[in-house]
Design a protein around this motif. Structure first.
Motif, PDB file in Angstrom:
ATOM      1  N   CYS A  72      -0.450  -3.959   8.897  1.00  0.00           N
ATOM      2  CA  CYS A  72      -1.788  -3.441   8.572  1.00  0.00           C
ATOM      3  C   CYS A  72      -2.671  -4.459   7.858  1.00  0.00           C
ATOM      4  N   GLN A  73      -2.060  -5.510   7.263  1.00  0.00           N
ATOM      5  CA  GLN A  73      -2.866  -6.539   6.574  1.00  0.00           C
ATOM      6  C   GLN A  73      -2.793  -7.870   7.309  1.00  0.00           C
ATOM      7  N   SER A  82      -3.584  -1.109  10.990  1.00  0.00           N
ATOM      8  CA  SER A  82      -4.667  -0.264  10.509  1.00  0.00           C
ATOM      9  C   SER A  82      -5.969  -0.962  10.821  1.00  0.00           C
ATOM     10  N   SER A  97       0.863  -1.167   0.000  1.00  0.00           N
ATOM     11  CA  SER A  97       0.000   0.000   0.000  1.00  0.00           C
ATOM     12  C   SER A  97       0.911   1.232   0.000  1.00  0.00           C
ATOM     13  N   PHE A 138       0.452   3.812   1.349  1.00  0.00           N
ATOM     14  CA  PHE A 138       0.424   4.425   2.682  1.00  0.00           C
ATOM     15  C   PHE A 138       1.601   3.972   3.563  1.00  0.00           C
TER      16      PHE A 138
HETATM   17  C1  LIG Z   1      -4.098  -0.264   4.908  1.00  0.00           C
HETATM   18  C2  LIG Z   1      -2.625  -0.248   4.891  1.00  0.00           C
HETATM   19  C3  LIG Z   1      -1.885   0.840   5.362  1.00  0.00           C
HETATM   20  C4  LIG Z   1      -2.502   2.135   5.753  1.00  0.00           C
HETATM   21  O1  LIG Z   1      -3.492   2.055   6.681  1.00  0.00           O
HETATM   22  P1  LIG Z   1      -4.537   3.281   6.779  1.00  0.00           P
HETATM   23  O2  LIG Z   1      -5.269   2.983   8.030  1.00  0.00           O
HETATM   24  O3  LIG Z   1      -5.397   3.210   5.570  1.00  0.00           O
HETATM   25  O4  LIG Z   1      -3.746   4.536   6.858  1.00  0.00           O
HETATM   26  C5  LIG Z   1      -0.512   0.736   5.403  1.00  0.00           C
HETATM   27  N1  LIG Z   1       0.113  -0.369   4.982  1.00  0.00           N
HETATM   28  C6  LIG Z   1      -0.563  -1.428   4.491  1.00  0.00           C
HETATM   29  C7  LIG Z   1       0.203  -2.634   4.045  1.00  0.00           C
HETATM   30  C8  LIG Z   1      -1.956  -1.396   4.416  1.00  0.00           C
HETATM   31  O5  LIG Z   1      -2.611  -2.442   3.909  1.00  0.00           O
END
Ligand SMILES: *Cc1c(COP(=O)(O)O)cnc(C)c1O
Length: 365
Positions: A157-158, A179, A85, A87
Motif C-alpha cells: 500500500c505504500q 491502496s 498502518s 489497516f
Molecule cells: C494505506 C495503507 C493501508 C490501508 O489502505 P486503505 O486504502 O486506507 O484501506 C494498509 N497498509 C498500509 C501499509 C497502508 O499504508
C-alpha cells in the motif's frame, strides 16, 4: 508555507487530462465496475508484472480479500509487523484471522529473524509490509513461507512501483495489495485499492468475493463483501499511472537531497538491492516532539507514522490477540518523524526544511 502533500499542485499539472477523463465517465453514466475499472485493472496489474488485477474499495479490503481468496479462515494465524498502518492489522482481522505481530528491523521493515519463532500449527500466512516505500527482505520471507507451507500476501500500500532485485513489489508473493487512498504515491480522489496476482484461481475468487459472492447476478453462493472500485476513481488512476514513475523519481531525488543536507538526525537507511519509492521520508530524533514543534513554528508540517505501534493499540489489546514484545517498534514510535517528500516540492523547500532541522539539532548539542 510548505505542504506535507500538495494534491492541488499535482492536479493543476495534469488538469486537462483529469477533467476529460472524469467527464467521460459522467457522460457514460456507468459508475461501478465498468470499462474504466477493467482497463485500469489490466494497466496496473501489467505495471506490477502480474497477469491479474482486481479493483477493490480500499487497501484494507484488498488484504482481507486476498487472504480470504487464499483460503484463510476464522482462527487461522497471520504474521505481520508491529509498526505499520493499523489497516494492515484490520485487513487480517476482517478475514477472520488472528494477527500475530513481529518487531521491525533497522530498515523499518519486518525483522525476518523474528518470524519463525512465531509460527504455530495455526499459522497460515505472512503479510510483509513494504513500509514507507522500501521493499522488505522478500527472499527471506518467501523462504520461511515455503519451508512452513505459508501463503504470502504483500502489503504494498505504500510501495507502488518499488523494486526488489529488479522485480516489482506485489508480484513477489501469492498476492500483492495496493491502496489508492488519496495520499499514496498513486492516489485516487477518494478511496480505492487493488489485489494483483499471477494466480488466476485466486483472481477469480477475489473478483467474486468483492462483489457480494455472486457467481451469477443475484445468486450469492458465498458470503462475499461489497468492495468495488468505482469508475471515477479508476479513470483518475489511469491518468495518474502515466506519471507514477516520474513522480517516484522526484521523491527519490528529494530523498537524496535530504540525505546530503541532514547531518545531525538519524537518516532512513535504504538497501542497495531494491528501489525505495519514498512514500514517506522518515528520520529519527530523540527529541522528536520538540523538533516537530520547532518545524511547525517555521511553517513546516511533519507527521508521525505511526505514533502507537499496532500491538499496543487499544482495540488490539481488548481483542485478546497474542501479546507481542516489539522494543524497536516502540522506540520508533517515540523517535520517528516523516518530513514532506512529495514530488511537487521545490529544491528550496527541502533546503529550508533541512536548515531548520540542522539549526534545531545544533541548538541541542
Ligand atoms: C494505506 C495503507 C493501508 C490501508 O489502505 P486503505 O486504502 O486506507 O484501506 C494498509 N497498509 C498500509 C501499509 C497502508 O499504508
Amino acid at each position: 508555507m510548505v505542504r506535507f502533500i500538495d494534491l492541488g499542485k499535482e492536479y493543476l499539472s495534469i488538469k486537462d487530462r483529469i477533467d476529460s477523463a472524469m467527464s467521460k465517465v459522467v457522460m457514460n453514466s456507468k459508475f461501478v465496475l465498468g470499462d474504466e475499472v477493467s482497463c485500469f485493472e489490466n494497466e496496473f496489474s501489467r505495471y506490477c508484472c502480474c497477469s491479474e488485477g482486481i479493483g477493490v474499495g480500499n487497501g484494507m479490503q484488498a488484504i482481507e480479500l486476498a487472504l480470504k481468496g487464499l483460503g484463510i479462515k476464522s482462527g487461522d494465524e497471520v504474521i505481520t509487523v508491529a509498526n505499520t498502518s493499523y489497516f494492515t492489522i484490520l485487513g487480517i482481522c476482517a478475514a477472520g484471522a488472528v494477527p500475530v505481530i513481529v518487531d521491525n528491523d533497522a530498515y523499518f521493515n519486518i525483522d525476518i529473524t523474528k518470524i519463525e519463532e512465531k509460527i504455530t500449527p495455526k499459522t497460515k500466512a505472512i503479510v510483509p509490509v513494504h513500509l514507507y516505500g522500501q521493499p522488505c527482505d522478500m527472499n527471506e520471507v518467501l523462504d520461511i513461507a515455503r519451508k512452513n507451507g505459508l501463503k504470502v500476501v504483500e502489503d504494498a500500500c505504500q510501495a507502488h512501483g518499488a523494486l526488489y532485485n529488479g522485480k516489482k513489489v506485489g508480484s513477489l508473493g501469492d498476492a500483492g495489495c495496493f491502496s489508492f487512498y488519496e495520499t499514496k504515491n498513486l492516489g485516487a480522489y477518494g478511496d480505492g485499492g487493488m489485489v494483483v496476482t499471477n494466480n488466476s484461481d485466486l483472481a477469480d475468487k477475489v473478483r467474486f468475493l468483492r462483489n457480494g459472492g455472486q457467481k451469477i447476478k443475484n445468486f450469492h453462493s458465498e458470503i462475499g463483501i461489497n468492495s468495488r472500485l468505482d469508475e471515477l476513481q479508476a479513470a483518475v488512476l489511469r491518468v495518474k499511472l502515466d506519471y507514477l514513475d516520474n513522480w517516484n523519481e522526484r521523491r527519490a531525488q528529494n530523498a537524496n537531497l535530504y540525505n546530503r543536507l541532514l547531518k545531525n538526525v538519524i537518516l532512513p537507511q535504504s538497501k542497495m538491492d531494491r528501489k525505495h519509492v519514498y512514500h514517506l521520508y522518515v528520520i529519527r530524533c530523540s527529541e522528536r516532539d520538540h523538533l516537530k514543534s520547532h518545524l511547525e513554528e517555521r511553517g513546516i508540517p511533519s507527521l508521525i507514522h505511526y505514533p502507537l505501534s499496532a500491538h499496543l493499540q487499544e482495540s488490539f489489546i481488548n481483542s485478546r490477540y497474542p501479546r507481542a514484545v516489539c522494543p524497536l517498534a516502540e522506540t520508533y514510535a517515540h523517535e520517528i518523524l516523516s518530513l514532506p517528500i512529495h514530488p511537487f516540492l521545490d529544491k528550496s523547500d527541502i533546503e529550508y526544511i533541512s536548515s531548520c532541522i540542522e539549526n534545531f539539532a545544533k541548538l541541542k548539542i
